[in-house]
Scaffold this active site. Sequence first.
Site, PDB file in Angstrom:
ATOM      1  N   SER A   8     -19.260 -12.514 -13.770  1.00  0.00           N
ATOM      2  CA  SER A   8     -18.033 -12.657 -14.501  1.00  0.00           C
ATOM      3  C   SER A   8     -19.339 -12.032 -15.777  1.00  0.00           C
ATOM      4  O   SER A   8     -20.902 -13.357 -15.609  1.00  0.00           O
ATOM      5  CB  SER A   8     -16.774 -13.938 -13.982  1.00  0.00           C
ATOM      6  OG  SER A   8     -16.343 -13.871 -15.521  1.00  0.00           O
TER       7      SER A   8
ATOM      8  N   ALA B 165      -7.485  -7.020  -2.896  1.00  0.00           N
ATOM      9  CA  ALA B 165      -8.006  -6.423  -4.864  1.00  0.00           C
ATOM     10  C   ALA B 165      -7.267  -5.407  -4.650  1.00  0.00           C
ATOM     11  O   ALA B 165      -6.413  -4.628  -4.484  1.00  0.00           O
ATOM     12  CB  ALA B 165      -9.355  -6.725  -5.661  1.00  0.00           C
ATOM     13  N   ARG B 166      -8.205  -4.691  -4.254  1.00  0.00           N
ATOM     14  CA  ARG B 166      -8.349  -2.750  -4.174  1.00  0.00           C
ATOM     15  C   ARG B 166      -9.024  -2.685  -2.675  1.00  0.00           C
ATOM     16  O   ARG B 166     -10.851  -2.845  -2.673  1.00  0.00           O
ATOM     17  CB  ARG B 166      -8.595  -2.375  -5.472  1.00  0.00           C
ATOM     18  CG  ARG B 166      -7.516  -2.089  -6.340  1.00  0.00           C
ATOM     19  CD  ARG B 166      -6.191  -1.598  -5.470  1.00  0.00           C
ATOM     20  NE  ARG B 166      -4.888  -1.160  -6.663  1.00  0.00           N
ATOM     21  CZ  ARG B 166      -4.052  -1.832  -6.698  1.00  0.00           C
ATOM     22  NH1 ARG B 166      -4.011  -2.915  -6.902  1.00  0.00           N
ATOM     23  NH2 ARG B 166      -3.523  -2.063  -7.579  1.00  0.00           N
TER      24      ARG B 166
ATOM     25  N   GLU C 122      -4.548   3.504   1.869  1.00  0.00           N
ATOM     26  CA  GLU C 122      -3.150   2.985   2.578  1.00  0.00           C
ATOM     27  C   GLU C 122      -1.906   3.719   2.809  1.00  0.00           C
ATOM     28  O   GLU C 122      -1.730   5.124   2.050  1.00  0.00           O
ATOM     29  CB  GLU C 122      -2.936   1.577   1.328  1.00  0.00           C
ATOM     30  CG  GLU C 122      -3.712   0.931   1.484  1.00  0.00           C
ATOM     31  CD  GLU C 122      -3.228  -0.769   0.299  1.00  0.00           C
ATOM     32  OE1 GLU C 122      -2.034  -0.111  -0.477  1.00  0.00           O
ATOM     33  OE2 GLU C 122      -4.840  -1.070  -0.226  1.00  0.00           O
TER      34      GLU C 122
ATOM     35  N   HIS D 194      -1.121  -4.972   1.848  1.00  0.00           N
ATOM     36  CA  HIS D 194      -0.184  -5.619   0.472  1.00  0.00           C
ATOM     37  C   HIS D 194       0.158  -5.992   0.382  1.00  0.00           C
ATOM     38  O   HIS D 194       1.358  -5.367  -0.837  1.00  0.00           O
ATOM     39  CB  HIS D 194      -0.476  -4.015   0.135  1.00  0.00           C
ATOM     40  CG  HIS D 194      -1.355  -3.642  -1.379  1.00  0.00           C
ATOM     41  ND1 HIS D 194      -1.332  -2.438  -2.025  1.00  0.00           N
ATOM     42  CD2 HIS D 194      -0.947  -5.014  -2.611  1.00  0.00           C
ATOM     43  CE1 HIS D 194      -2.185  -2.520  -3.360  1.00  0.00           C
ATOM     44  NE2 HIS D 194      -1.366  -3.980  -3.353  1.00  0.00           N
TER      45      HIS D 194
HETATM   46  C1  8YV Z   1       1.656  -4.580  -6.420  1.00  0.00           C
HETATM   47  C2  8YV Z   1      -0.949  -4.546  -6.751  1.00  0.00           C
HETATM   48  O1  8YV Z   1       3.237  -5.593  -6.271  1.00  0.00           O
HETATM   49  O2  8YV Z   1      -0.442  -5.463  -9.189  1.00  0.00           O
HETATM   50  C3  8YV Z   1      -1.391  -4.680  -8.286  1.00  0.00           C
HETATM   51  O3  8YV Z   1      -2.714  -3.672  -8.610  1.00  0.00           O
HETATM   52  O4  8YV Z   1      -1.768  -4.510  -6.214  1.00  0.00           O
HETATM   53  C4  8YV Z   1       0.155  -5.193  -6.185  1.00  0.00           C
HETATM   54  O5  8YV Z   1       0.679  -6.120  -6.776  1.00  0.00           O
HETATM   55  C5  8YV Z   1       1.592  -3.051  -5.240  1.00  0.00           C
HETATM   56  O6  8YV Z   1       0.253  -3.063  -5.721  1.00  0.00           O
HETATM   57  C6  8YV Z   1       2.561  -2.314  -6.067  1.00  0.00           C
HETATM   58  O7  8YV Z   1       2.543  -1.783  -7.101  1.00  0.00           O
END
Ligand code: 8YV
Length: 302
Positions: A166, A220-221, A250, A268
Amino acid sequence: MPPLVVVARSLPAAGLDLLRDRFDVASGLENVAGAAAIVTDASVPVDAELLDAAGPSLRVVANFAVGYDNIDLQACRERGVVVTNTPDVLTNATAELALALMLAAARRLGEAERIVRRGEWTGWEPEQLLGRELAGATVGIVGLGRIGSRVADLLEGFSPRLLYTSRRERPGAERRELDELVAESDFVTLHVPLSAETRHLVDSRLLALFKPGSILVNTARGGLVDTEALVRALRQGPLAAAGLDVYEHEPELPPELLELENVVLAPHIGSATRSARDAMARLVAENVIAVLEGREPPTPVP
Ligand code: 8YV
């Protein structure tokens, strides 16, 4: 006529009711023409085509998520459309899921549960399903933003050695470059946004540097990790296990991942608590209301 707000998919009543009190609310992107606001979520790509389908009436895209990698910010900027997200209110929920996945992967909970459910448990065994402990482990936090910092706070009771990448400083934890962090950590947890720079941040090159027997957690992603390389690292090492809440495509998951015993898979659900989702929904509504009433929204995307 009140302005039209189109909810792409759905929004909990905590936010939807606030919008319905003031605006004409429709759901489904097929109704987007003439909308003043669109409520989206991470599964809804927002591109020039969608913005143009809404037309010049569009003033705000309010994402029901903290991440906004689904949104073409440039296309919004060019059309003078404000973009908002839902930071803070889901920080703790997501951090708690990261901890849950660390523990579940370390203690082989998915594998253990499958044995019980299949009726294959024949009784206590001294060396069955031995895992590892989080207490005293070295935990590498990739990205010490809101969620990464909360993970660090929640970990305190486990007295870990904390490493992080960070720009900011955290007393009591040690900053590292990513290559060093993964080489030293027993657990690596990802908390950076997805962008062109971070796509496949965890690729085969980086995975080869992970400490043998370590555990990767991703709340995260999915795009941060090269899935094929991850499957290889889970099969052949150096990873002992992984805990995943997010995926590259996804809700599609590659069959190779589904077949692996040493990965805990969640759909998710990082922010999926009643309190977090209601607070997110309220914040979405507050953002829409502020923009449509000509005020600065509480949480605009920079
Ligand atoms: C969401 C998420 O609920 O906030 C985010 O970035 O990944 C989750 O909290 C989901 O992506 C639906 O938008």
